[in-house]
Design a protein around this motif. Structure first.
Motif, mmCIF file in Angstrom:
data_model
loop_
_atom_site.group_PDB
_atom_site.id
_atom_site.type_symbol
_atom_site.label_atom_id
_atom_site.label_comp_id
_atom_site.label_asym_id
_atom_site.label_seq_id
_atom_site.Cartn_x
_atom_site.Cartn_y
_atom_site.Cartn_z
ATOM 1 N N PRO A 302 -18.385 -1.418 -13.644
ATOM 2 C CA PRO A 302 -19.305 -0.211 -13.130
ATOM 3 C C PRO A 302 -18.204 -0.054 -11.754
ATOM 4 N N GLN A 303 -17.157 -1.669 -11.570
ATOM 5 C CA GLN A 303 -16.239 -0.667 -10.502
ATOM 6 C C GLN A 303 -15.191 -0.367 -10.338
ATOM 7 N N ALA A 304 -14.839 -0.015 -11.581
ATOM 8 C CA ALA A 304 -13.631 0.689 -12.686
ATOM 9 C C ALA A 304 -13.435 2.029 -11.886
ATOM 10 N N ARG A 305 -13.936 2.854 -12.112
ATOM 11 C CA ARG A 305 -14.085 4.469 -10.806
ATOM 12 C C ARG A 305 -13.666 4.011 -10.099
ATOM 13 N N ASP A 306 -14.381 3.923 -9.230
ATOM 14 C CA ASP A 306 -14.228 2.967 -7.833
ATOM 15 C C ASP A 306 -13.348 3.080 -7.971
ATOM 16 N N VAL A 307 -11.858 1.996 -8.709
ATOM 17 C CA VAL A 307 -10.978 1.312 -8.446
ATOM 18 C C VAL A 307 -10.060 2.846 -8.557
ATOM 19 N N GLN A 308 -9.965 3.958 -9.361
ATOM 20 C CA GLN A 308 -9.066 4.719 -9.911
ATOM 21 C C GLN A 308 -8.791 5.436 -8.255
ATOM 22 N N TYR A 309 -10.530 5.547 -7.532
ATOM 23 C CA TYR A 309 -10.160 6.641 -6.699
ATOM 24 C C TYR A 309 -9.845 5.988 -4.960
ATOM 25 N N ALA A 310 -10.055 4.691 -5.023
ATOM 26 C CA ALA A 310 -9.704 3.831 -4.695
ATOM 27 C C ALA A 310 -7.827 3.794 -4.512
ATOM 28 N N VAL A 311 -7.531 3.712 -5.189
ATOM 29 C CA VAL A 311 -6.310 3.842 -5.447
ATOM 30 C C VAL A 311 -5.337 5.008 -5.146
ATOM 31 N N LEU A 312 -6.272 6.426 -5.733
ATOM 32 C CA LEU A 312 -6.058 7.669 -5.512
ATOM 33 C C LEU A 312 -6.260 7.647 -3.664
ATOM 34 N N PHE A 313 -6.615 7.560 -3.539
ATOM 35 C CA PHE A 313 -7.058 8.117 -2.183
ATOM 36 C C PHE A 313 -6.164 7.450 -0.677
ATOM 37 N N ASP A 314 -6.166 5.853 -0.784
ATOM 38 C CA ASP A 314 -5.712 4.905 -0.051
ATOM 39 C C ASP A 314 -3.753 5.763 -0.381
ATOM 40 N N ARG A 315 -3.992 5.433 -1.508
ATOM 41 C CA ARG A 315 -1.696 6.367 -1.646
ATOM 42 C C ARG A 315 -1.435 7.399 -1.077
ATOM 43 N N MET A 316 -2.719 8.191 -1.755
ATOM 44 C CA MET A 316 -2.431 10.145 -1.016
ATOM 45 C C MET A 316 -2.844 10.298 0.387
ATOM 46 N N PHE A 317 -3.214 8.977 1.187
ATOM 47 C CA PHE A 317 -3.875 9.847 2.652
ATOM 48 C C PHE A 317 -3.483 8.270 3.293
ATOM 49 N N ARG A 318 -3.446 8.052 3.690
ATOM 50 C CA ARG A 318 -3.143 6.689 4.712
ATOM 51 C C ARG A 318 -1.581 5.772 3.998
ATOM 52 N N PHE A 319 -1.616 5.818 3.225
ATOM 53 C CA PHE A 319 0.094 5.009 3.474
ATOM 54 C C PHE A 319 0.793 5.903 3.302
ATOM 55 N N PRO A 320 1.018 7.176 3.063
ATOM 56 C CA PRO A 320 2.376 8.211 3.930
ATOM 57 C C PRO A 320 2.578 8.095 5.061
ATOM 58 N N VAL A 321 1.826 7.891 5.494
ATOM 59 C CA VAL A 321 1.706 8.544 7.149
ATOM 60 C C VAL A 321 1.326 7.325 8.148
ATOM 61 N N SER A 322 1.246 5.833 7.632
ATOM 62 C CA SER A 322 1.269 4.456 8.626
ATOM 63 C C SER A 322 2.373 4.049 8.293
ATOM 64 N N GLY A 323 1.969 3.587 9.490
ATOM 65 C CA GLY A 323 3.102 2.031 10.408
ATOM 66 C C GLY A 323 4.984 3.505 10.646
ATOM 67 N N GLU A 324 5.942 3.036 10.980
ATOM 68 C CA GLU A 324 6.837 3.815 11.299
ATOM 69 C C GLU A 324 7.802 4.063 10.190
#
Length: 465
Positions: A302-324
């Protein structure tokens, strides 16, 4: 109260509902640690000649309060008896030695949370440490946490993703070093006289990751006008589902650092390399988790599809604009994922609206994972410097290097008589600047990301309510 708890622990009848943070000794311990922290230097020692320093007797008395509180709380946690005894000894030795650079190796070795993983088990952790993505100084910290180890996760670890050192954890309460963006508890951060031959555990706070993910994703979806499938919208709104996604993602990511061709742990900073190598390694581990989640979804997890979109969204939205922007290797990996999906027409930014081809996203994301894995396989037969250039070529296919980059001009622009580690000095701090898309997104997300400092699951639930 304490005598009853000691007897109950001895008889094995300690009620599971007793929370450390509800015991009157916890606020005493927390307050004492908070008093000590400002007295400490960057290395964790206390300089009694410094401005604002306490009298030595005052520091000794405050550490005594920490010790007394630990001893009072210890009966709640009989599984940590050896650790708490070693902790008290380390605290006393630190005081007896005049509060020099702290050495908590003995208590670190006694703390073995991965040896007996049990869902919901509490731990009281006190160490002088820095917090990754948080406080860079080795201050004393106190944290109460719970293990996240449900049977479905334990079964996957037993049968598919062996990772005996991994600890999924959640916060109960913490001192100031964790009122930050830090979401990990790593033994590498603790002040010790010498590093152990090997570390025996590593903890990641899936509740903070989930709460931060939800807040940033909700803002990003609104800013970008992205239409989510119903099940993914429901997942983003559900703290428990997100925690389960992150703990599975983290477990697979963590084990990937020691699997595959040419793996290396980015924590081993002595492996001096250009920061895009660290970015590719972190992205490889995340995309491996994504690839495995695609397989697990087909197997009905059940958790597998959620993992896919957690990876996509966190990587595409938060990671590039976080930190220095200085050697931001996690940000680089997020930029690369977005650019790769954009070039392959999986994501489109048109009319100020982001659209995602949900059907092709898994296939193309796995394709990027395969490209990075092929880079690693080929690297086995390459000299280090040639491998670094091959990695640079892969990244620069999708991300534009800084116009002033020497590396972008190729080997002829570098002094190849120098050893590879010296050529790292020629890497620009922001070798791959943000695209115009991310420059615009950064301005709108910056305050949202800053507001996730110190976030907890309770904070996320209050926002949702």
């Amino acid at each position: 109260m304490t005598e009853i708890l000691v007897q109950a622990a001895t008889e094995g009848t300690l009620p599971p509902a007793v929370r450390v943070v509800e015991h009157p000794a916890w606020p005493v311990l927390k307050d004492a640690v908070e008093q000590i922290r400002p007295w400490q230097s960057k290395d964790g020692s206390i300089d009694f000649d410094a401005e604002g320093a306490p009298e030595k007797a005052t520091a000794e008395g405050t550490v005594g309060r920490v010790i007394a509180a630990v001893e009072e709380l210890a009966p709640l946690l009989p599984h940590n008896e050896a650790y708490h005894q070693a902790l008290v000894a380390d605290l006393r030795r630190w005081a007896d030695d005049g509060f020099q650079i702290p050495d908590f190796l003995d208590s670190l070795l006694a703390f073995q949370p991965a040896a007996q993983r049990a869902d919901g088990r509490q731990h009281l952790v006190v160490f002088p440490m820095y917090t990754q993505n948080g406080n860079p100084d080795r201050n004393l910290e106190a944290v109460v946490l719970r293990m996240v180890w449900p049977e479905w996760l334990a079964e996957l670890e037993r049968t598919r993703y062996d990772n005996p050192l991994f600890c999924g954890i959640t916060f109960e309460d913490f001192t100031s070093g964790y009122d930050t963006h830090s979401a990990v508890l790593f033994p590498e951060t603790i002040a010790v006289r010498e590093a152990p031959a090997r570390f025996s555990w590593g903890g990641i706070f899936c509740d903070r990751e989930a709460a931060r993910f939800r807040k940033v994703t909700e803002a990003s979806v609104d800013i970008l006008g992205l239409e989510l499938p119903d099940d993914i919208r429901e997942m983003v709104g559900d703290q428990q589902r997100c925690q389960e996604a992150f703990v599975l993602w983290d477990m697979v990511h963590d084990r990937t650092h020691s699997h595959g061709d040419l793996p290396f742990d980015p924590f081993m900073i002595k492996q001096r390399q250009p920061f895009w190598m660290y970015g590719l390694e972190e992205l490889r581990c995340d995309l491996t988790a994504f690839k495995e989640a695609v397989k697990l979804e087909a197997d009905g997890v059940p958790q597998a599809r959620d993992v896919q979109y957690a990876v996509l969204f966190d990587r595409m939205f938060r990671f590039p604009v976080s930190g220095e922007r200085v050697r931001n290797y996690d940000g680089l990996g997020g930029q690369l994922l977005f650019a790769y999906l954009h070039k392959h027409d999986v994501v489109r930014w048109t009319d100020n609206t982001l659209k995602i081809d949900w059907e092709r996203a898994p296939q193309v994301t796995n394709q990027l994972c395969a490209d990075i894995e092929e880079l690693y396989r080929a690297g086995i037969d390459r000299p280090k410097l040639v491998h670094w250039f091959a990695a640079y070529d892969l990244v620069s296919q999708y991300l534009a290097p800084h116009p002033g980059s020497r590396w972008a001009k190729g080997p002829d622009a570098l002094d190849l008589t120098l050893p590879p580690r010296k050529l790292v000095d020629d890497v620009l701090p922001d070798e791959f600047p943000l695209s115009m898309f991310y420059e615009a997104l950064s301005k709108k997300l910056k305050a949202v990301i800053a507001a996730t400092k110190g976030i907890t699951a309770e904070d996320a639930q209050r926002v949702a309510a």
